[in-house]
Motif scaffolding. Structure first.
Motif, PDB file in Angstrom:
ATOM      1  N   ASP A   1      78.575  57.042  30.731  1.00 25.98           N
ATOM      2  CA  ASP A   1      77.360  56.462  30.746  1.00 25.98           C
ATOM      3  C   ASP A   1      76.694  56.041  29.258  1.00 25.98           C
ATOM      4  O   ASP A   1      76.494  57.095  28.671  1.00 25.98           O
TER       5      ASP A   1
ATOM      6  N   ARG B   1      73.454  54.686  28.362  1.00 23.44           N
ATOM      7  CA  ARG B   1      72.523  54.421  28.532  1.00 23.44           C
ATOM      8  C   ARG B   1      71.869  55.168  27.210  1.00 23.44           C
ATOM      9  O   ARG B   1      72.476  56.385  27.099  1.00 23.44           O
TER      10      ARG B   1
ATOM     11  N   LEU C   1      69.223  58.041  38.896  1.00 20.99           N
ATOM     12  CA  LEU C   1      68.508  56.878  38.790  1.00 20.99           C
ATOM     13  C   LEU C   1      67.596  56.496  40.022  1.00 20.99           C
ATOM     14  O   LEU C   1      68.185  56.158  40.743  1.00 20.99           O
ATOM     15  N   ASP C   2      66.129  56.557  39.587  1.00 27.44           N
ATOM     16  CA  ASP C   2      65.253  56.261  40.627  1.00 27.44           C
ATOM     17  C   ASP C   2      64.502  54.972  40.449  1.00 27.44           C
ATOM     18  O   ASP C   2      63.598  55.154  39.551  1.00 27.44           O
ATOM     19  N   GLU C   3      64.997  53.749  40.792  1.00 22.15           N
ATOM     20  CA  GLU C   3      64.029  52.651  40.152  1.00 22.15           C
ATOM     21  C   GLU C   3      62.725  52.323  40.818  1.00 22.15           C
ATOM     22  O   GLU C   3      61.906  51.525  40.124  1.00 22.15           O
TER      23      GLU C   3
ATOM     24  N   ARG D   1      58.682  56.614  37.765  1.00 20.50           N
ATOM     25  CA  ARG D   1      58.569  56.690  36.329  1.00 20.50           C
ATOM     26  C   ARG D   1      58.668  58.079  35.649  1.00 20.50           C
ATOM     27  O   ARG D   1      58.503  59.009  36.318  1.00 20.50           O
TER      28      ARG D   1
ATOM     29  N   GLY E   1      63.187  57.793  36.101  1.00 16.32           N
ATOM     30  CA  GLY E   1      62.820  56.426  36.282  1.00 16.32           C
ATOM     31  C   GLY E   1      63.303  55.260  35.359  1.00 16.32           C
ATOM     32  O   GLY E   1      63.880  55.713  34.397  1.00 16.32           O
ATOM     33  N   ILE E   2      63.155  53.988  35.893  1.00 17.23           N
ATOM     34  CA  ILE E   2      63.979  52.919  34.908  1.00 17.23           C
ATOM     35  C   ILE E   2      63.136  52.956  33.675  1.00 17.23           C
ATOM     36  O   ILE E   2      64.142  52.686  32.469  1.00 17.23           O
ATOM     37  N   ASP E   3      61.901  53.246  33.387  1.00 21.90           N
ATOM     38  CA  ASP E   3      61.308  53.202  32.147  1.00 21.90           C
ATOM     39  C   ASP E   3      62.036  54.516  31.072  1.00 21.90           C
ATOM     40  O   ASP E   3      62.129  54.054  30.013  1.00 21.90           O
TER      41      ASP E   3
ATOM     42  N   ALA F   1      65.171  55.863  31.795  1.00 23.67           N
ATOM     43  CA  ALA F   1      66.669  55.660  31.826  1.00 23.67           C
ATOM     44  C   ALA F   1      67.224  54.604  30.892  1.00 23.67           C
ATOM     45  O   ALA F   1      68.106  54.508  30.280  1.00 23.67           O
ATOM     46  N   CYS F   2      66.143  53.317  30.956  1.00 21.82           N
ATOM     47  CA  CYS F   2      66.666  52.370  30.284  1.00 21.82           C
ATOM     48  C   CYS F   2      65.785  52.012  28.782  1.00 21.82           C
ATOM     49  O   CYS F   2      65.819  50.768  28.475  1.00 21.82           O
TER      50      CYS F   2
ATOM     51  N   SER G   1      64.113  58.364  23.967  1.00 27.53           N
ATOM     52  CA  SER G   1      65.174  59.045  24.814  1.00 27.53           C
ATOM     53  C   SER G   1      65.513  60.221  24.522  1.00 27.53           C
ATOM     54  O   SER G   1      65.790  61.255  25.281  1.00 27.53           O
TER      55      SER G   1
END
Length: 371
Positions: free
Chosen positions: A143, A145, A167-169, A172, A192-194, A196-197, A204
């Protein structure tokens, strides 16, 4: 009244080391009395350690009262670029000396480290309790990311295995899950997306380092079992394995059952580690596990700051953590982070990880001043 550090300064340059110690003591005693911070900044300049002075100035700027205007300080306060390259892994001795918060009771930490995996299995919950039912973890080996890359970089640095990452969309932040896996447990990170992305490399890296610091054996149960009553039961159950004279305080249930469970599943070396941890524990005393729980959070943030070297990013993330996920308030965690960012312990950790931030060692500077 006058600061003790100012009195040391007036006695001559050979007392700079004592003056710096006194200034550190002052800001720990009263972090919001800015005279101590300003004096500490000036003392590092006088000692020939301008980068350390700039670190103090950056902390002052985050307090909203910057007193330096140099280009270096402006860069130190506002830079959010790539983290400096990492040099060496963090061994246990360095972690205990330079990163672990002093309120993280060593007796409790050593005892919990010995029972970490068994304790996590005892308190595991079904995957659906964490919103993980039917989800597959990301392939961390491939991955791309920023968070996945950061986890791959930091895990060997902290000497911990890479946990699965989900990953939990709908969430947070980054949290630890303790899902049941057959007869055992498989600790996992849930992003959370905030997080992970997130595009920032330093952000990060901070999240990865803070999360993985909590996966270390001595801290793992703070995330897997973040409730003081449950932690007390595990601690006293472990203690009873090796100390018949230790009676659990009133209100700690099922100690004998927990002790029996641990006895049936722990290897001899783990039981020996428990005996070493609680060998000198006063039967009338009890580690303050509420304080320990908060200190584990502070330790994790310290590790992340030492690895990233970016106080601004660290402060921003700590201030914006999702509410209800930490035992300490954001204000308390920020205060402790700022104090650590200007401490000798932090400078030593930073030197080990990235190179000397001050150019002169503490001993070397004092020797030079007195010669």
């Amino acid at each position: 009244g006058r600061l003790l550090a100012e009195i040391y300064v007036e006695t001559g340059p050979e007392r700079l080391g004592r003056a710096i110690e006194a200034a550190h003591a002052q800001i720990r005693l009263d972090p919001y009395r800015l005279e101590g911070w300003r004096l500490l900044e000036r003392l590092y300049d006088e000692r020939g350690q301008p980068e350390r002075a700039d670190r103090v100035a950056a902390a002052l700027a985050l307090l909203g009262r910057a007193v330096r205007t140099s280009d270096r300080v402006d860069e130190a306060v506002h830079a959010t670029g790539c983290a400096p390259p990492l040099r060496r892994r963090v061994d246990q001795e360095l972690f205990e000396r330079c990163i672990r918060h002093p309120d993280q009771d060593p007796c409790a930490s050593a005892g919990f480290a010995a029972i970490a995996q068994v304790g996590a299995t005892m308190t595991a919950r079904p995957p659906e309790a964490y919103g993980l039912a039917g989800l597959a973890p990301l392939d961390l080996a491939s991955d791309d990311r920023p968070l996945s890359r950061a986890l791959r970089d930091v895990a060997p640095l902290l000497g911990v295995p890479l946990p699965p990452l989900y990953l939990d969309e709908a969430a947070r932040g980054l949290r630890l899950a303790n899902p049941r896996n057959g007869a055992g447990a498989k600790l996992a990170l849930v992003a959370g997306i905030d997080v992970a992305c997130a595009e920032g490399e330093t952000e990060s890296l901070f999240e990865a380092a803070r999360g993985l610091a909590l996966v270390r054996p001595e801290s793992l149960l703070a995330w897997a079992v973040p409730l003081v009553p449950a932690l007390r039961g595990l601690f006293w159950g472990a203690a009873r394995l090796v100390r018949d004279d230790l009676a659990a305080p009133a209100g700690v249930p099922e100690v004998e059952r927990i002790a029996a469970h641990l006895r049936s599943r722990l290897p001899p070396d783990a039981i020996a580690a428990i005996a070493k941890a609680v060998g000198e524990l006063d039967p009338r005393a009890e580690p303050d596990l509420g304080r320990w729980l908060g200190a584990v959070e502070l330790t994790a943030a310290r590790a992340a700051l030492a690895i990233t070297g970016d106080l601004v990013v660290a402060a921003r993330i700590v201030a914006s953590d999702p509410p209800g996920r930490h035992s300490l308030s954001a204000k308390e965690r920020l205060r402790e982070l700022l104090l650590y960012a200007v401490s000798e312990a932090y400078f030593e950790a930073d030197e080990h990880l990235h190179g000397d931030p001050g150019g002169v060692s503490v001993a070397g500077a004092d020797d030079a001043a007195s010669s």
